[in-house]
Write a protein that holds these residues in place. Sequence first.
Motif, PDB file in Angstrom:
ATOM      1  N   LEU A   1       0.812  -1.216   0.000  1.00 54.46           N
ATOM      2  CA  LEU A   1       0.000   0.000   0.000  1.00 54.46           C
ATOM      3  C   LEU A   1       0.844   1.263   0.000  1.00 54.46           C
ATOM      4  CD1 LEU A   1      -2.674  -1.015   2.609  1.00 54.46           C
ATOM      5  CD2 LEU A   1      -3.093  -0.491   0.227  1.00 54.46           C
ATOM      6  N   THR A   2       2.038   1.158   0.608  1.00 52.72           N
ATOM      7  CA  THR A   2       2.842   2.376   0.754  1.00 52.72           C
ATOM      8  C   THR A   2       3.382   2.876  -0.587  1.00 52.72           C
ATOM      9  OG1 THR A   2       4.730   0.993   1.266  1.00 52.72           O
ATOM     10  CG2 THR A   2       3.502   1.894   3.129  1.00 52.72           C
ATOM     11  N   ASP A   3       3.252   2.057  -1.646  1.00 50.70           N
ATOM     12  CA  ASP A   3       3.682   2.523  -2.968  1.00 50.70           C
ATOM     13  C   ASP A   3       2.586   3.304  -3.684  1.00 50.70           C
ATOM     14  OD1 ASP A   3       6.072   1.315  -2.558  1.00 50.70           O
ATOM     15  OD2 ASP A   3       5.541  -0.535  -3.641  1.00 50.70           O
ATOM     16  N   LEU A   4       1.401   3.331  -3.098  1.00 49.03           N
ATOM     17  CA  LEU A   4       0.274   3.967  -3.787  1.00 49.03           C
ATOM     18  C   LEU A   4       0.225   5.473  -3.564  1.00 49.03           C
ATOM     19  CD1 LEU A   4      -2.610   1.429  -3.041  1.00 49.03           C
ATOM     20  CD2 LEU A   4      -1.189   1.580  -5.083  1.00 49.03           C
TER      21      LEU A   4
ATOM     22  N   ILE B   1      -1.847   9.161  -3.123  1.00 50.98           N
ATOM     23  CA  ILE B   1      -3.000   9.529  -2.285  1.00 50.98           C
ATOM     24  C   ILE B   1      -4.307   9.294  -3.042  1.00 50.98           C
ATOM     25  CG2 ILE B   1      -4.049  11.319  -0.858  1.00 50.98           C
ATOM     26  CD1 ILE B   1      -1.485  12.693  -0.653  1.00 50.98           C
TER      27      ILE B   1
ATOM     28  N   LEU C   1      -5.119   5.767  -2.836  1.00 47.19           N
ATOM     29  CA  LEU C   1      -5.516   5.402  -1.475  1.00 47.19           C
ATOM     30  C   LEU C   1      -6.950   5.834  -1.185  1.00 47.19           C
ATOM     31  CD1 LEU C   1      -2.262   6.343   0.464  1.00 47.19           C
ATOM     32  CD2 LEU C   1      -3.159   4.045   0.136  1.00 47.19           C
TER      33      LEU C   1
ATOM     34  N   ALA D   1      -0.451   4.221   5.059  1.00 45.37           N
ATOM     35  CA  ALA D   1       0.023   4.634   3.734  1.00 45.37           C
ATOM     36  C   ALA D   1      -0.307   6.107   3.469  1.00 45.37           C
ATOM     37  CB  ALA D   1      -0.595   3.747   2.664  1.00 45.37           C
ATOM     38  N   PHE D   2      -1.455   6.548   3.974  1.00 39.32           N
ATOM     39  CA  PHE D   2      -1.802   7.963   3.863  1.00 39.32           C
ATOM     40  C   PHE D   2      -0.756   8.812   4.592  1.00 39.32           C
ATOM     41  CE2 PHE D   2      -6.257   7.207   2.551  1.00 39.32           C
ATOM     42  CZ  PHE D   2      -6.483   8.328   1.782  1.00 39.32           C
TER      43      PHE D   2
ATOM     44  N   LEU E   1       2.318   8.226   5.268  1.00 39.45           N
ATOM     45  CA  LEU E   1       3.578   8.284   4.509  1.00 39.45           C
ATOM     46  C   LEU E   1       3.473   9.330   3.392  1.00 39.45           C
ATOM     47  CD1 LEU E   1       6.378   6.876   4.162  1.00 39.45           C
ATOM     48  CD2 LEU E   1       5.293   5.461   2.428  1.00 39.45           C
TER      49      LEU E   1
ATOM     50  N   THR F   1       5.000  -1.235   9.487  1.00 35.45           N
ATOM     51  CA  THR F   1       5.447  -1.454   8.097  1.00 35.45           C
ATOM     52  C   THR F   1       6.082  -0.197   7.496  1.00 35.45           C
ATOM     53  OG1 THR F   1       3.312  -0.830   7.190  1.00 35.45           O
ATOM     54  CG2 THR F   1       3.614  -3.168   7.660  1.00 35.45           C
ATOM     55  N   LEU F   2       5.826   0.956   8.109  1.00 37.69           N
ATOM     56  CA  LEU F   2       6.409   2.195   7.570  1.00 37.69           C
ATOM     57  C   LEU F   2       7.861   2.367   8.010  1.00 37.69           C
ATOM     58  CD1 LEU F   2       3.583   4.854   8.106  1.00 37.69           C
ATOM     59  CD2 LEU F   2       4.026   3.483   6.091  1.00 37.69           C
TER      60      LEU F   2
ATOM     61  N   LYS G   1      11.080   3.162   5.758  1.00 39.10           N
ATOM     62  CA  LYS G   1      10.715   3.699   4.433  1.00 39.10           C
ATOM     63  C   LYS G   1      11.484   4.989   4.192  1.00 39.10           C
ATOM     64  CE  LYS G   1       7.444   0.821   3.184  1.00 39.10           C
ATOM     65  NZ  LYS G   1       7.567  -0.020   2.008  1.00 39.10           N
TER      66      LYS G   1
END
Lengths: 678, 192
Positions: free
Chosen positions: A42-45, A47, A50, B47-48, B50, B86-87, B90
């Motif tokens: 998910l961290t590659d997506l 905003i 997301l 994820a947001f 980040l 998980t962050l 990074k």
Amino acid sequence: MIYRSATDKNQAYTGFAKMLYVLAIAAVLCYTVPLSAEESDLTDLSIEDLMGIKVTSVSKKAQYLSDSAAAIFVITNEDLKRSGVTNIPDALRMVPGLNVARIDSNKWAVNSRGATSRFADKLLVLIDGRSVYTPSFSGVYWEVQNVMLEDVERIEVIRGPGATLWGANAVNGVINIMTKHAKETQGGLVSLGGGSEEQAFTSARYGASLGKKTYGRIYAKGFKGDEFQFSQGSDAGDDWGIRQGGFRVESKLNANDSVKLQGDIYQGDINQQVTVLSPATPNGMETNDDTEVSGGNLVARWQSILSSTSEFSLQAYYDRTERKEAYVHEKRNSFDLDFQHQFSAGNRHDIVWGARYRHTSDDFARNPLVLIDPDTRSDDLYSAFIQDEISLVQNRLQLTLGSKFEHNNYTGHEIQPSIRLLWAPHPNHKLWTSISRAVRTPSRVEHDGVIINEVIPPSSPPAVLPVVIKTVGTPDYDSEELTAYELGYRFVPNHTFSLDIATFYNDYDNARTVELATPVFQGTYIEQALCFSNNFSAHTYGVEVAGTWQAVKWLKLDLAYSYLISDFEDGAQVGKEPTHQASFRSALTPRKDLDLDIWLRYVDNVSSIYVASDNDRFDIDGYLTLDLRLAWRPTAHWELSLVGQNLLESRHLEFVQESFTRPTEVQRGIYGKVTYQF
Amino acid sequence: MKKDTELAKRLNRICCSTVFLLLLLFSTLGNAFAFDQRMGEYAVKAAFVLNFARYTQWPDESFVSPTEPFKLCVLGNKAIEEAFQTLNGKKIESRTLDVRFITKAEDAAPCNILFISEGIDHAILLDALAAVKGKPVLTIGETKTFINSGGVINLFNRKERLYFEINETTAQKQHLKLSSRLLKLAIIVGDK
């Protein structure tokens, strides 16, 4: 086909065993399909991406279900699929407290917390915010509510009054059918199937992105349902078919605003055998009636999120329906405008308020069986509501106060308040209680209708002329009123188990009766009018239990049980409710590509009002029935399923419509279906 | 009476067939299951966070060197730790993200980003926001009172999708510059 003729018990058993055998072979033949366990980071997506992701609502859903101080039940898309049902009313059988009976191949009687009727008049049904409750008889023509089931997001069923938010007629319950966001239905789906009762059906949908933030879908479906059988064994002549199509487009204008436009159009032919009564044919003349139904609607909605604590929506729709059958030919056009605003005031208050305007106009053709006078009428409804959800003790005690205020052309002003309290002594245990008032406003028929109910043939003197019994609408017919007291408990220890118990005591006042008027000599016959009036009161009470247990990842069990008692005054003109009802569903997924679903249902004996019988009643035995579904997905694109419905008996009676049609029994059915998704 | 025996027969029949089918299917049980296609709410929220870090500019004095790790503090319950873990490690341009889980408001001061989850006691939330007030710390929350309490970005859920609101004035007071791309996607609240 085999099963339809299998009337003999032994033969029926052989048929059943045969089917099991087929299912077993099918199960053995299936082989495992390797899983593609892909997990994107998910961290590659971005905003934008997301923001498009649907987030798990395990907690949200549990919260949603357990935080409302009302008896609520949700049917998910998965429940619909796994149940094997092909229409909405059959799906509602899994909801505790609802009373669903199929009258014949193309008619259903659905009610909540009370005896059911084809003309059940206290249930509000909405499809994507559009009311499908008809003001003509204050009920729902279920047979023309053919949404594409694959695209239904969920069906929320609230038992008990919902009038504070939804308005008059949300007396015994509200059924809210919501279809998926266009973004959720991207790509194509084609399904095709057929069988003994569901003779042939097909549906197709295609969804695509129409620009950066706009999504749309179109769909079409059609089906042909076989006829059932009269209790005496002859064919009921009630086969039918409907074709429907529609679209939904939604677009996000910016971070705050989104707009939606959706519409449907349908056309159908419904066959039925109608008993036409007249002074000349006192015993009734059986007529093969080919009912033509058609309709369409267009709904536009604008939603604006002002902040995390404030949002509003504005919705407008137009709806048109036409129904031409032996005893009624009606055209109706409705326009509805609705505004709602939700905001938080301080830390403790969540307020929602709204206003609605509704215009409906109808046109009835003159018919000797059901005469509506005047033939056309236009009505306006204005309403407003406000509700405040007050957090008395954070996460512990919540009080909800609200009321609807409306004005209609039949009874003038109506006020429908409610008070609800939710107490969570522990996050897993919730108790709620409520007192609410709801009214059922008069229908067009109760106000302006003249219906021929029964013709008593001339016998020996003094009655030498036929007596025609007519039910007659009266302009001073008033709203029926309900004060409901509810108490409920929920236990949701985690997202794999939930138990929901709701109890209620309903106090109906001003309820409908018909009163004998003075007989009138009409030359060749005597007319005996029965005038609608509000001289009845009743109490009903009951308990509903819903339990869900995701025992292991591959097995989910659902149990629903309802207990219902009606306490009527003497001379009640309503049917008898089923005292006990139960539904047990087991959804087994032994392998990712295989589903096996079992659905057992029991409905207690009932009696319905039936004018053609001597005591105006028709007693119906309780029944136990079973549906089975087996599905196999050889690839991610294909699904093959086999569904058996009402397997335990070759046919059984569920309900008899008050007049015009004869007792018709629901038959055992089996169908196969192929679905291709791309 | 007749009805009873019939019912009993029927029940017997159901039992037999159900058991038979269950046995049959259990024998063919596969081993792999993947049920939930939907994403965990906190995995998406992490994820947001980040992304928010990537589209925010901190004043130069926030860091001693261009490679000094970026400190993300998470004030919340255990349940959300896994998602934020998980962050850890990074990259944000030349810096590595260093995720810390804190429990006390005082620990918030040295952070560059502070995420306060919804389960946190309101008094602790206010203390934590007070501890970083006026400092170059990007505060991110998920409660409806977060912005009014002095937070910069608030994540919220509408119809199973996540949205975020930003109070630009607060961001400026915290000496943070949010990119126009971020502001375009956000719901802007507070004084404009």
